[in-house]
Design a protein around this motif. Structure first.
Motif, PDB file in Angstrom:
ATOM      1  N   GLY A 167      39.852  36.949  41.621  1.00  0.00           N
ATOM      2  CA  GLY A 167      39.842  36.936  43.083  1.00  0.00           C
ATOM      3  C   GLY A 167      38.763  36.014  43.616  1.00  0.00           C
ATOM      4  O   GLY A 167      37.997  35.390  42.857  1.00  0.00           O
ATOM      5  N   SER A 168      38.689  35.906  44.936  1.00  0.00           N
ATOM      6  CA  SER A 168      37.708  35.022  45.561  1.00  0.00           C
ATOM      7  C   SER A 168      36.291  35.559  45.356  1.00  0.00           C
ATOM      8  O   SER A 168      36.090  36.745  45.080  1.00  0.00           O
ATOM      9  N   THR A 205      46.908  41.621  40.372  1.00  0.00           N
ATOM     10  CA  THR A 205      47.360  40.958  39.155  1.00  0.00           C
ATOM     11  C   THR A 205      48.550  41.739  38.619  1.00  0.00           C
ATOM     12  O   THR A 205      48.765  42.899  38.980  1.00  0.00           O
ATOM     13  N   SER A 259      33.043  36.149  39.693  1.00  0.00           N
ATOM     14  CA  SER A 259      34.380  35.588  39.840  1.00  0.00           C
ATOM     15  C   SER A 259      34.490  34.302  39.026  1.00  0.00           C
ATOM     16  O   SER A 259      33.583  33.959  38.265  1.00  0.00           O
ATOM     17  N   TYR A 292      48.783  35.472  45.208  1.00  0.00           N
ATOM     18  CA  TYR A 292      47.954  35.355  46.403  1.00  0.00           C
ATOM     19  C   TYR A 292      48.401  36.373  47.451  1.00  0.00           C
ATOM     20  O   TYR A 292      49.507  36.924  47.381  1.00  0.00           O
ATOM     21  N   PHE A 300      35.473  38.416  47.771  1.00  0.00           N
ATOM     22  CA  PHE A 300      36.166  39.646  47.374  1.00  0.00           C
ATOM     23  C   PHE A 300      35.422  40.318  46.215  1.00  0.00           C
ATOM     24  O   PHE A 300      35.182  41.527  46.225  1.00  0.00           O
ATOM     25  N   GLY A 324      39.692  45.511  43.004  1.00  0.00           N
ATOM     26  CA  GLY A 324      40.150  44.510  42.047  1.00  0.00           C
ATOM     27  C   GLY A 324      40.170  45.008  40.622  1.00  0.00           C
ATOM     28  O   GLY A 324      40.534  44.260  39.712  1.00  0.00           O
ATOM     29  N   GLU A 347      44.825  40.370  48.050  1.00  0.00           N
ATOM     30  CA  GLU A 347      43.875  39.586  47.269  1.00  0.00           C
ATOM     31  C   GLU A 347      43.336  40.433  46.126  1.00  0.00           C
ATOM     32  O   GLU A 347      42.963  41.586  46.317  1.00  0.00           O
ATOM     33  N   GLY A 348      43.322  39.870  44.939  1.00  0.00           N
ATOM     34  CA  GLY A 348      42.843  40.593  43.771  1.00  0.00           C
ATOM     35  C   GLY A 348      43.942  41.213  42.943  1.00  0.00           C
ATOM     36  O   GLY A 348      43.697  41.684  41.838  1.00  0.00           O
TER      37      GLY A 348
END
Length: 221
Positions: free
Chosen positions: A201-202, A43, A127, A71, A205, A173, A40-41
């Motif tokens: 990200g979420s 890129t 976010s 993802y 996160f 991230g 997660e996070g």
């Protein structure tokens, strides 16, 4: 007959050599790329910096992956033989300040940046979640989609459009040690020596960032 037998043996050796060469070539192709299991996070920008490849190379190696839809658990092909680098090899060059005759500079990621001043600020992170961006949605002050490298500022302290090298933070991230950002956003809670850093990200996160003291180098455009 002996002569014919010798020819037959020679042909067998030639076929065997060709087969071995083919296997070696296949192995070479297999070693020419590595798989990265996304977290997660992640890129393409962060992975390119981690593995020492360009974003364009990652995009071409993964034609079926949308850069904006990475993802956790996704298998990403990393071109070249950089995928098996040790963790220490993937670390960027540490920050180093110098003051040559033409003015102060700072080195990061193998580049040298000229800077005009240094600002110590308190940083938070946000976010693309709807409840963090109000009625305007996940866009910056100018209406552009939020992206890594966007920071929200108090324009009375840091004018909009200012380009800075952000240092002194810690979050998975964000690129290790430092990254270049541009003041493209504002927020009612961002006043004084405060910045808000956009992180893909979420919400949970990103919220792990908390409150951190960071240093900004205002660099030339």
């Amino acid at each position: 007959m002996k002569h014919l037998k010798r020819i037959g043996q020679t042909m067998k050796f030639a076929v065997l050599a060709a087969a071995i060469a083919g296997l070696a070539q296949t192995a070479g192709v297999a070693n020419a790329a590595s798989l990265h299991t996304a977290k997660e996070g992640d890129t393409f920008f962060l992975l390119a910096q981690r593995y020492g490849v360009s974003v364009d190379e990652l995009t071409k190696a993964n034609p079926n992956i949308a850069p904006g839809n990475i993802y956790a658990g996704l298998q990403i092909m990393v071109p070249g033989d950089t995928g098996v680098k040790a963790a220490s090899d993937s670390k960027p060059q540490l920050l180093k300040e110098t003051e040559p005759n033409e003015g102060p500079t700072i080195k990061a990621w193998g580049k040298t940046f000229n800077y005009s001043k240094v600002v110590d600020v308190k940083a938070t992170a946000y976010s693309a979640a709807g409840d963090e961006n109000g009625k305007w949605g996940a866009v910056d002050y100018y209406g552009n989609p939020l992206k890594l490298g966007t920071i929200a500022v108090d324009p009375n302290v840091i004018p909009m459009g200012t380009k800075v090298l952000v240092t002194g933070y810690s979050h998975p991230g964000l690129p290790d040690h430092s990254f270049v950002a541009v003041a493209r956003d504002q927020g009612s809670a961002i006043t004084g020596k405060r910045i808000d850093i956009f992180i893909p990200g979420s919400k949970s996160f990103v919220n792990d960032f908390g409150f951190q003291n960071v240093k900004l180098y205002v660099i030339d455009k």
